[in-house]
Design a protein around this motif. Structure first.
Motif, PDB file in Angstrom:
ATOM      1  N   LEU A 114       0.875  -1.180   0.000  1.00  0.00           N
ATOM      2  CA  LEU A 114       0.000   0.000   0.000  1.00  0.00           C
ATOM      3  C   LEU A 114       0.910   1.228   0.000  1.00  0.00           C
ATOM      4  O   LEU A 114       1.658   1.451   0.949  1.00  0.00           O
ATOM      5  CB  LEU A 114      -0.914   0.000   1.228  1.00  0.00           C
ATOM      6  CG  LEU A 114      -1.801   1.251   1.399  1.00  0.00           C
ATOM      7  CD1 LEU A 114      -2.706   1.468   0.198  1.00  0.00           C
ATOM      8  CD2 LEU A 114      -2.632   1.160   2.661  1.00  0.00           C
ATOM      9  N   ARG A 116       1.554   5.552  -1.462  1.00  0.00           N
ATOM     10  CA  ARG A 116       0.909   6.785  -1.924  1.00  0.00           C
ATOM     11  C   ARG A 116       1.496   7.188  -3.274  1.00  0.00           C
ATOM     12  O   ARG A 116       2.718   7.114  -3.474  1.00  0.00           O
ATOM     13  CB  ARG A 116       1.108   7.898  -0.899  1.00  0.00           C
ATOM     14  CG  ARG A 116       0.217   7.703   0.336  1.00  0.00           C
ATOM     15  CD  ARG A 116       0.378   8.802   1.342  1.00  0.00           C
ATOM     16  NE  ARG A 116       1.755   8.866   1.841  1.00  0.00           N
ATOM     17  CZ  ARG A 116       2.144   9.644   2.850  1.00  0.00           C
ATOM     18  NH1 ARG A 116       1.268  10.420   3.465  1.00  0.00           N
ATOM     19  NH2 ARG A 116       3.402   9.661   3.242  1.00  0.00           N
ATOM     20  N   PRO A 122      -5.083  11.596 -11.874  1.00  0.00           N
ATOM     21  CA  PRO A 122      -5.637  10.593 -10.957  1.00  0.00           C
ATOM     22  C   PRO A 122      -6.397   9.460 -11.636  1.00  0.00           C
ATOM     23  O   PRO A 122      -6.324   8.312 -11.193  1.00  0.00           O
ATOM     24  CB  PRO A 122      -6.556  11.408 -10.033  1.00  0.00           C
ATOM     25  CG  PRO A 122      -6.777  12.704 -10.727  1.00  0.00           C
ATOM     26  CD  PRO A 122      -5.585  12.950 -11.565  1.00  0.00           C
ATOM     27  N   LYS A 126      -5.323   5.634 -11.262  1.00  0.00           N
ATOM     28  CA  LYS A 126      -6.282   4.673 -10.681  1.00  0.00           C
ATOM     29  C   LYS A 126      -6.449   3.472 -11.593  1.00  0.00           C
ATOM     30  O   LYS A 126      -6.413   2.328 -11.156  1.00  0.00           O
ATOM     31  CB  LYS A 126      -7.656   5.345 -10.505  1.00  0.00           C
ATOM     32  CG  LYS A 126      -7.925   5.848  -9.110  1.00  0.00           C
ATOM     33  CD  LYS A 126      -9.303   6.509  -9.052  1.00  0.00           C
ATOM     34  CE  LYS A 126      -9.266   7.650  -8.062  1.00  0.00           C
ATOM     35  NZ  LYS A 126     -10.376   8.586  -8.218  1.00  0.00           N
ATOM     36  N   TYR A 130      -5.276  -0.014 -10.105  1.00  0.00           N
ATOM     37  CA  TYR A 130      -6.404  -0.862  -9.689  1.00  0.00           C
ATOM     38  C   TYR A 130      -6.736  -1.936 -10.717  1.00  0.00           C
ATOM     39  O   TYR A 130      -6.959  -3.088 -10.372  1.00  0.00           O
ATOM     40  CB  TYR A 130      -7.650  -0.010  -9.409  1.00  0.00           C
ATOM     41  CG  TYR A 130      -7.527   0.909  -8.214  1.00  0.00           C
ATOM     42  CD1 TYR A 130      -6.429   0.857  -7.354  1.00  0.00           C
ATOM     43  CD2 TYR A 130      -8.511   1.854  -7.930  1.00  0.00           C
ATOM     44  CE1 TYR A 130      -6.310   1.699  -6.262  1.00  0.00           C
ATOM     45  CE2 TYR A 130      -8.403   2.701  -6.830  1.00  0.00           C
ATOM     46  CZ  TYR A 130      -7.299   2.618  -6.008  1.00  0.00           C
ATOM     47  OH  TYR A 130      -7.177   3.463  -4.929  1.00  0.00           O
ATOM     48  N   THR A 136      -3.554  -1.832  -4.408  1.00  0.00           N
ATOM     49  CA  THR A 136      -4.293  -0.771  -3.731  1.00  0.00           C
ATOM     50  C   THR A 136      -3.317   0.350  -3.371  1.00  0.00           C
ATOM     51  O   THR A 136      -2.274   0.100  -2.767  1.00  0.00           O
ATOM     52  CB  THR A 136      -4.970  -1.302  -2.457  1.00  0.00           C
ATOM     53  OG1 THR A 136      -5.780  -2.418  -2.830  1.00  0.00           O
ATOM     54  CG2 THR A 136      -5.856  -0.256  -1.823  1.00  0.00           C
ATOM     55  N   VAL A 137      -3.658   1.555  -3.796  1.00  0.00           N
ATOM     56  CA  VAL A 137      -2.796   2.714  -3.517  1.00  0.00           C
ATOM     57  C   VAL A 137      -3.646   3.892  -3.071  1.00  0.00           C
ATOM     58  O   VAL A 137      -4.853   3.924  -3.311  1.00  0.00           O
ATOM     59  CB  VAL A 137      -1.985   3.129  -4.782  1.00  0.00           C
ATOM     60  CG1 VAL A 137      -1.007   2.050  -5.194  1.00  0.00           C
ATOM     61  CG2 VAL A 137      -2.902   3.497  -5.948  1.00  0.00           C
ATOM     62  N   GLU A 138      -2.994   4.854  -2.443  1.00  0.00           N
ATOM     63  CA  GLU A 138      -3.683   6.111  -2.129  1.00  0.00           C
ATOM     64  C   GLU A 138      -3.193   7.127  -3.144  1.00  0.00           C
ATOM     65  O   GLU A 138      -1.988   7.361  -3.275  1.00  0.00           O
ATOM     66  CB  GLU A 138      -3.323   6.566  -0.708  1.00  0.00           C
ATOM     67  CG  GLU A 138      -4.095   7.808  -0.291  1.00  0.00           C
ATOM     68  CD  GLU A 138      -3.662   8.366   1.066  1.00  0.00           C
ATOM     69  OE1 GLU A 138      -3.970   9.535   1.324  1.00  0.00           O
ATOM     70  OE2 GLU A 138      -3.015   7.637   1.840  1.00  0.00           O
ATOM     71  N   ILE A 139      -4.136   7.722  -3.885  1.00  0.00           N
ATOM     72  CA  ILE A 139      -3.754   8.662  -4.940  1.00  0.00           C
ATOM     73  C   ILE A 139      -3.922  10.097  -4.455  1.00  0.00           C
ATOM     74  O   ILE A 139      -4.973  10.466  -3.932  1.00  0.00           O
ATOM     75  CB  ILE A 139      -4.552   8.386  -6.220  1.00  0.00           C
ATOM     76  CG1 ILE A 139      -4.042   7.059  -6.815  1.00  0.00           C
ATOM     77  CG2 ILE A 139      -4.385   9.500  -7.236  1.00  0.00           C
ATOM     78  CD1 ILE A 139      -4.858   6.475  -7.903  1.00  0.00           C
ATOM     79  N   ILE A 140      -2.861  10.868  -4.608  1.00  0.00           N
ATOM     80  CA  ILE A 140      -2.867  12.274  -4.187  1.00  0.00           C
ATOM     81  C   ILE A 140      -2.767  13.143  -5.430  1.00  0.00           C
ATOM     82  O   ILE A 140      -1.813  13.049  -6.198  1.00  0.00           O
ATOM     83  CB  ILE A 140      -1.674  12.568  -3.244  1.00  0.00           C
ATOM     84  CG1 ILE A 140      -1.752  11.672  -1.997  1.00  0.00           C
ATOM     85  CG2 ILE A 140      -1.649  14.038  -2.849  1.00  0.00           C
ATOM     86  CD1 ILE A 140      -0.482  11.641  -1.179  1.00  0.00           C
ATOM     87  N   LYS A 141      -3.772  13.992  -5.644  1.00  0.00           N
ATOM     88  CA  LYS A 141      -3.800  14.857  -6.836  1.00  0.00           C
ATOM     89  C   LYS A 141      -2.966  16.110  -6.574  1.00  0.00           C
ATOM     90  O   LYS A 141      -3.184  16.815  -5.604  1.00  0.00           O
ATOM     91  CB  LYS A 141      -5.266  15.223  -7.144  1.00  0.00           C
ATOM     92  CG  LYS A 141      -5.456  16.345  -8.161  1.00  0.00           C
ATOM     93  CD  LYS A 141      -5.542  15.808  -9.563  1.00  0.00           C
ATOM     94  CE  LYS A 141      -6.158  16.802 -10.531  1.00  0.00           C
ATOM     95  NZ  LYS A 141      -5.318  17.899 -10.958  1.00  0.00           N
ATOM     96  N   SER A 155       4.780  11.242  -1.111  1.00  0.00           N
ATOM     97  CA  SER A 155       4.389   9.972  -1.734  1.00  0.00           C
ATOM     98  C   SER A 155       5.628   9.115  -1.982  1.00  0.00           C
ATOM     99  O   SER A 155       6.755   9.628  -1.979  1.00  0.00           O
ATOM    100  CB  SER A 155       3.684  10.233  -3.069  1.00  0.00           C
ATOM    101  OG  SER A 155       4.613  10.724  -4.022  1.00  0.00           O
TER     102      SER A 155
END
Length: 217
Positions: A114, A116, A122, A126, A130, A136-141, A155
């Protein structure tokens, strides 16, 4: 005969596209004046209208029929996800969309940890993580200087456009994975293709011929 309207992304891409159009007999003298404040340029003889728009607005103009045809980068087309037909790769503005970061982040990508991801794109990020990598990742715009994100610890990696890779190298980053190749594409409104099939098909056919000539030289 109604006017056929063409939306172009401002800047280098519009200039290169107009050079290609000129070689297949489509021109617009009004656009040659670099100091003009005009928004719409007309070729009365050929019943064509051109306008320059911000790159990421071109697919929107085409989807809603404000433009019959448009030329935009594939990054913009993928990110915007509009309902339109992508009909031709113009082979200009070639580059790549990549996952980049410090070399040590490669392991985290391999082990599907996991992490960032900072990006201006984005939706592309994604889809890649995905649907293709199943990670699974956390996407930061972010909106600018994406390279900064892994350097300051925002990140682990970034998803961004890479042309030469020199900016990455200067900041101690590298290309870790390629998401997809990018270049300028011609897009067409779905209704326009039915209503103006003959004229639009002629433009596509002539552009394709021009590119085949270039490749065979």
């Amino acid at each position: 005969m109604r006017y056929l309207t063409i939306a172009l992304a401002k800047g280098r891409m519009a200039k290169k596209t107009m050079e290609m159009f000129a070689r297949i007999g489509i021109s617009c003298e009004e656009m040659a004046d670099e100091n003009t404040r005009k928004l719409i340029f007309v070729n009365e003889e050929q019943k064509l209208k051109f306008f320059l728009a911000k790159a990421n607005d071109v697919p929107t103009y085409v989807e809603y029929g404000a433009a019959d045809l448009g030329v935009a980068g594939r990054d913009t087309i993928l990110e915007e996800g509009r309902n339109l037909y992508e009909v031709l790769d113009l082979n200009i503005g070639k580059c790549r969309m990549c996952v980049c970061g410090p070399e040590k982040a490669a392991e985290k990508l391999q082990h599907h940890e996991l992490i960032r991801v900072a990006t201006k794109y984005p939706n592309i990020a994604k889809d890649y993580f995905y649907n293709k990598k199943h990670q699974t990742v956390e996407i930061i715009k972010l909106n600018g200087s994406i390279e900064l994100a892994p350097i300051v610890g925002l990140s682990e990696v970034i998803v961004d456009i890479v042309e030469t890779g020199s900016t990455l190298r200067e900041n101690g980053l590298a290309v870790l994975e390629e998401v997809c190749p990018l270049s300028a594409r011609m897009v067409v409104n779905q209704v326009s293709l039915k209503m103006e099939q003959a004229r639009i098909s002629e433009i596509i056919k002539n552009m394709r011929r021009l590119m085949e000539k270039k490749e065979s030289i």
